[in-house]
Motif scaffolding. Structure first.
Motif, mmCIF file in Angstrom:
data_model
loop_
_atom_site.group_PDB
_atom_site.id
_atom_site.type_symbol
_atom_site.label_atom_id
_atom_site.label_comp_id
_atom_site.label_asym_id
_atom_site.label_seq_id
_atom_site.Cartn_x
_atom_site.Cartn_y
_atom_site.Cartn_z
ATOM 1 N N SER A 171 -4.939 7.807 -1.270
ATOM 2 C CA SER A 171 -4.165 8.768 -0.482
ATOM 3 C C SER A 171 -4.912 10.095 -0.350
ATOM 4 C CB SER A 171 -2.789 8.987 -1.116
ATOM 5 O OG SER A 171 -2.930 9.556 -2.396
ATOM 6 N N ALA A 172 -5.652 10.501 -1.368
ATOM 7 C CA ALA A 172 -6.450 11.723 -1.266
ATOM 8 C C ALA A 172 -7.558 11.560 -0.227
ATOM 9 C CB ALA A 172 -7.051 12.070 -2.626
ATOM 10 N N MET A 173 -8.151 10.371 -0.162
ATOM 11 C CA MET A 173 -9.202 10.129 0.827
ATOM 12 C C MET A 173 -8.631 10.136 2.240
ATOM 13 S SD MET A 173 -11.987 6.989 1.126
ATOM 14 C CE MET A 173 -11.233 6.230 -0.227
ATOM 15 N N VAL A 174 -7.477 9.529 2.424
ATOM 16 C CA VAL A 174 -6.848 9.537 3.752
ATOM 17 C C VAL A 174 -6.464 10.958 4.141
ATOM 18 C CG1 VAL A 174 -4.793 8.781 5.027
ATOM 19 C CG2 VAL A 174 -6.072 7.152 3.647
ATOM 20 N N GLY A 175 -5.933 11.723 3.190
ATOM 21 C CA GLY A 175 -5.585 13.118 3.472
ATOM 22 C C GLY A 175 -6.801 13.954 3.828
ATOM 23 N N ALA A 176 -7.920 13.727 3.141
ATOM 24 C CA ALA A 176 -9.144 14.475 3.456
ATOM 25 C C ALA A 176 -9.648 14.129 4.850
ATOM 26 C CB ALA A 176 -10.216 14.179 2.415
ATOM 27 N N VAL A 177 -9.549 12.871 5.235
ATOM 28 C CA VAL A 177 -9.988 12.465 6.573
ATOM 29 C C VAL A 177 -9.077 13.084 7.629
ATOM 30 C CG1 VAL A 177 -10.187 10.487 8.139
ATOM 31 C CG2 VAL A 177 -11.138 10.361 5.845
ATOM 32 N N LEU A 178 -7.780 13.089 7.384
ATOM 33 C CA LEU A 178 -6.851 13.677 8.352
ATOM 34 C C LEU A 178 -7.048 15.189 8.469
ATOM 35 C CD1 LEU A 178 -3.552 11.711 7.644
ATOM 36 C CD2 LEU A 178 -5.066 11.518 9.621
ATOM 37 N N LEU A 179 -7.334 15.860 7.362
ATOM 38 C CA LEU A 179 -7.587 17.298 7.424
ATOM 39 C C LEU A 179 -8.916 17.627 8.090
ATOM 40 C CD1 LEU A 179 -6.331 18.497 3.934
ATOM 41 C CD2 LEU A 179 -5.302 18.961 6.163
ATOM 42 N N ALA A 180 -9.883 16.738 7.954
ATOM 43 C CA ALA A 180 -11.211 17.001 8.505
ATOM 44 C C ALA A 180 -11.251 16.767 10.016
ATOM 45 C CB ALA A 180 -12.244 16.127 7.824
#
Length: 165
Positions: free
Chosen positions: A149-158
């Motif tokens: 979930s942290a990786m998905v959140g980082a991709v969405l924020l980027a």
């Protein structure tokens, strides 16, 4: 036992070279050698899993990332800001305090007896895997979902919203 002391000497020697190297690329290459000596120490302590993780993660990923990042940035002496004398004095005081702590710690340690392993299979990956996937399966899976979930959140924020209203 002499192998341990030779590798320990190399670890300290390469660590000093990391600090004293003028060229940042050479400093990172010395850091790679330092981590390699740590890998040899792990193998001597019968901790094969830590040796492999240290080799792959630190030497193979993080330090290569450092090296590429360092090669991409422009390090000119002209663009480096001048440090004030106050910063230099604080650095010398901090270094002296650190040296005092190291000297005090080495005086209190004394001599120690060599470590003898009662269980020769202590650091094997097979035993670690059995414990990890039997006793600690739920925390392992929860941490993997948390990392996902942290990786998905980082991709969405980027990613930027390219739609214009």
């Amino acid at each position: 036992m002499s192998t341990f002391y030779f590798i320990a000497f190399l670890s300290v020697f390469f660590s000093i070279l990391v600090i004293t190297a003028k060229n940042p690329v050479h400093s990172i290459l010395y850091l790679i050698l330092t981590f390699f000596t740590f890998t040899v120490h792990y193998i001597l302590m019968n901790a094969q899993f830590l040796a492999v993780v240290n080799f792959i993660v630190y030497m193979g990923a993080i330090l290569v990332l450092f090296l590429y990042t360092l090669m991409l940035i422009n390090l000119n002496k002209e663009s480096e800001p001048r440090k004030s004398n106050l910063v230099k004095i604080v650095g010398v005081i901090a270094g002296a305090c650190f040296l005092a702590v190291i000297v005090a710690a080495t005086k209190t340690l004394g001599t120690s007896q060599p470590v003898v392993l009662n269980n020769p299979g202590l650091g094997l990956v097979k035993n670690l895997g059995k414990i990890l996937f039997n006793e600690y399966l739920l925390p392992f899976e929860i941490s993997s979902v948390l990392l996902l979930s942290a990786m998905v959140g980082a991709v969405l924020l980027a990613t930027k919203d390219t739609k214009t209203a």
